[in-house]
Design a protein around this motif. Sequence first.
Motif, mmCIF file in Angstrom:
data_model
loop_
_atom_site.group_PDB
_atom_site.id
_atom_site.type_symbol
_atom_site.label_atom_id
_atom_site.label_comp_id
_atom_site.label_asym_id
_atom_site.label_seq_id
_atom_site.Cartn_x
_atom_site.Cartn_y
_atom_site.Cartn_z
ATOM 1 N N PHE A 40 -19.910 21.427 -41.931
ATOM 2 C CA PHE A 40 -19.048 20.321 -42.322
ATOM 3 C C PHE A 40 -19.871 19.049 -42.497
ATOM 4 N N LEU A 41 -19.286 18.077 -43.184
ATOM 5 C CA LEU A 41 -19.915 16.786 -43.414
ATOM 6 C C LEU A 41 -19.527 15.819 -42.299
ATOM 7 N N ILE A 42 -20.375 14.812 -42.058
ATOM 8 C CA ILE A 42 -20.072 13.760 -41.087
ATOM 9 C C ILE A 42 -19.836 12.460 -41.848
ATOM 10 N N LEU A 43 -18.631 11.912 -41.712
ATOM 11 C CA LEU A 43 -18.281 10.639 -42.331
ATOM 12 C C LEU A 43 -18.470 9.558 -41.273
ATOM 13 N N GLU A 44 -19.594 8.866 -41.367
ATOM 14 C CA GLU A 44 -20.019 7.897 -40.350
ATOM 15 C C GLU A 44 -19.603 6.486 -40.771
ATOM 16 N N ASP A 45 -18.482 6.033 -40.224
ATOM 17 C CA ASP A 45 -17.954 4.704 -40.521
ATOM 18 C C ASP A 45 -18.502 3.750 -39.466
ATOM 19 N N ASP A 46 -19.384 2.838 -39.863
ATOM 20 C CA ASP A 46 -20.160 2.086 -38.857
ATOM 21 C C ASP A 46 -20.151 0.579 -39.099
ATOM 22 N N PRO A 47 -18.973 -0.070 -39.137
ATOM 23 C CA PRO A 47 -18.936 -1.512 -39.390
ATOM 24 C C PRO A 47 -19.460 -2.361 -38.247
ATOM 25 N N TYR A 48 -19.624 -1.757 -37.044
ATOM 26 C CA TYR A 48 -20.064 -2.512 -35.875
ATOM 27 C C TYR A 48 -21.504 -2.196 -35.473
ATOM 28 N N TYR A 49 -22.231 -1.535 -36.359
ATOM 29 C CA TYR A 49 -23.614 -1.155 -36.054
ATOM 30 C C TYR A 49 -24.454 -2.374 -35.669
ATOM 31 N N TYR A 50 -24.290 -3.471 -36.393
ATOM 32 C CA TYR A 50 -25.086 -4.677 -36.121
ATOM 33 C C TYR A 50 -24.433 -5.575 -35.069
ATOM 34 N N LEU A 51 -23.313 -5.121 -34.505
ATOM 35 C CA LEU A 51 -22.677 -5.851 -33.410
ATOM 36 C C LEU A 51 -22.916 -5.124 -32.095
ATOM 37 N N TYR A 52 -24.081 -4.525 -31.960
ATOM 38 C CA TYR A 52 -24.450 -3.842 -30.723
ATOM 39 C C TYR A 52 -25.103 -4.849 -29.781
ATOM 40 N N PHE A 53 -24.607 -4.912 -28.538
ATOM 41 C CA PHE A 53 -25.173 -5.863 -27.576
ATOM 42 C C PHE A 53 -25.452 -5.209 -26.228
ATOM 43 N N GLY A 54 -25.609 -3.885 -26.218
ATOM 44 C CA GLY A 54 -25.944 -3.195 -24.984
ATOM 45 C C GLY A 54 -27.375 -3.476 -24.555
ATOM 46 N N GLN A 55 -27.674 -3.225 -23.302
ATOM 47 C CA GLN A 55 -29.017 -3.487 -22.778
ATOM 48 C C GLN A 55 -30.021 -2.419 -23.210
ATOM 49 N N ALA A 56 -29.572 -1.190 -23.385
ATOM 50 C CA ALA A 56 -30.470 -0.110 -23.809
ATOM 51 C C ALA A 56 -30.778 -0.256 -25.294
ATOM 52 N N PRO A 57 -31.906 0.297 -25.743
ATOM 53 C CA PRO A 57 -32.224 0.252 -27.178
ATOM 54 C C PRO A 57 -31.097 0.881 -27.995
ATOM 55 N N ARG A 58 -30.930 0.386 -29.219
ATOM 56 C CA ARG A 58 -29.882 0.893 -30.100
ATOM 57 C C ARG A 58 -30.104 2.378 -30.396
ATOM 58 N N VAL A 59 -29.071 3.177 -30.252
ATOM 59 C CA VAL A 59 -29.151 4.614 -30.536
ATOM 60 C C VAL A 59 -29.236 4.808 -32.052
ATOM 61 N N PRO A 60 -30.068 5.738 -32.527
ATOM 62 C CA PRO A 60 -30.143 5.980 -33.971
ATOM 63 C C PRO A 60 -28.798 6.433 -34.541
ATOM 64 N N SER A 61 -28.562 6.082 -35.771
ATOM 65 C CA SER A 61 -27.345 6.496 -36.466
ATOM 66 C C SER A 61 -27.410 7.975 -36.814
ATOM 67 N N TYR A 62 -26.265 8.546 -37.161
ATOM 68 C CA TYR A 62 -26.264 9.912 -37.694
ATOM 69 C C TYR A 62 -27.118 9.985 -38.958
ATOM 70 N N PHE A 63 -27.046 8.937 -39.752
ATOM 71 C CA PHE A 63 -27.802 8.874 -41.007
ATOM 72 C C PHE A 63 -29.301 8.967 -40.741
ATOM 73 N N ALA A 64 -29.751 8.362 -39.651
ATOM 74 C CA ALA A 64 -31.168 8.439 -39.272
ATOM 75 C C ALA A 64 -31.492 9.769 -38.606
ATOM 76 N N LEU A 65 -30.613 10.217 -37.721
ATOM 77 C CA LEU A 65 -30.888 11.422 -36.950
ATOM 78 C C LEU A 65 -30.960 12.679 -37.816
ATOM 79 N N GLU A 66 -30.253 12.678 -38.946
ATOM 80 C CA GLU A 66 -30.278 13.905 -39.742
ATOM 81 C C GLU A 66 -31.641 14.150 -40.393
#
Length: 441
Positions: A228-254
């Motif tokens: 199946f396909l993954i529809l990655e809706d990510d409008p808040y990707y640049y609104l990440y403010f957690g202390q850990a490094p940003r987790v890679p997107s599905y788009f990057a991980l594939e």
Amino acid sequence: MTESKVQALPVEFYTRFFSELATSRKPSPIRSLFPLERTPGLISLLAGKPNPTTFPLTSIKLTSRSPTNPGEEIVTEVNGKALAEGLQYGPSDGIPDLLNWLYGLQERSHGRKKGEGWRISVGSGSQDVIYKTFLDLFNTGETLLVEAPVYAGVSSIFSALRLELIEVETDAKGIVSQSLRSILENWPAGKPKPKALYTVPYGCNPTGMTAALERRKEVLELAHVHDFLILEDDPYYYLYFGQAPRVPSYFALELEEQNVGRVIRFDSMSKILSAGIRIGFVSGPEPILRSIDMHTGFSHLQPPSLTQTITFSILNAWGHDGFYTHTQAVSQFYHDKRDVFETAMKKHLDGLAEWTRPEAGMFFWFKLLIGNGTDEGDSESIIRTKAVERGVLALPGTIFFPGGKKSAYVRASFSLNTPEEVDEALRRLKLVILDARGEQA
């Protein structure tokens, strides 16, 4: 320049994913020839484009805050060739300057390079390209996997297509991959498996959750195994403010997969530049993007050239480094807003609600403790009636479940209100909850 080792899935792989609507479309006999107009020496008598000398606008001056020094302003003037392009009909996928800037952004943010079997199309906001993608992939009544709870803004699309929605459990770490695995491994024999999974993996609307790395990898593995396909809706990707490094997107991980091309990614400028400018974009496999562009050509020809030109002028003046600096400031802003909201929640709702602190986005998802032990209760009537009567407006959790099941949860946004308004709203909500529990203030 070294040759890319990324192996894109073949064009024929996508044939079975297209809807009847998508396969019935034929390219526009006019717009399909537009690229030839750029051929050196060619005289075009092709399109009925208005003569730009008749347009009254002669220049547009833009003033933006410097991302590196908010006390300074950057003045950009759009005129000449750039303005002429912005005032004229343009390509269905977006104006070349903005597209090239976005390709550079996707390479820096997700490690994806041009020439690897994917491309970008600009839309009138990400909701525009999400809608087109669903219409191009799904026939009425087909099956879609959705995380539950799910973003209510796409529910109308699901309803219009009368899709069969299979809800996948989520928690604070994102999609519960074991729930997804169980659904797929126990799928009824003879019934076509779902074409796609829809997910909002960063600062999810409504839950505020950000999917953990191991969960994303497990979901990608299941996408490969169960096709199946993954529809990655990510409008808040640049609104990440957690202390850990940003987790890679599905788009990057594939990129770690043997073949790439199962992820269709939706990005938005609404939360970081302007909601009203209506600029979003989709990144994904070329065959699907071509279908989306054809849809655009049929519906409204193109995303507005002028807003694209304005957007590019701002982004180009900043550069990618300036853009990242700006988004870091925006994410810090929402980090502070989150802390103000949680402080008020601890003050007023401690013992009356449960929540997990979000690390991205602009929402709190909290459970009202109104149950009786065997039943968690339902926030619907409390939030829709009692809270409104006391002067508080929020969203009951039930609207985020496609099946409309009862939910004790509430979604509250912390993006706009002042600390004083937040404190007063939660003080009022406390009284509503106490009343529902049969307790005195």
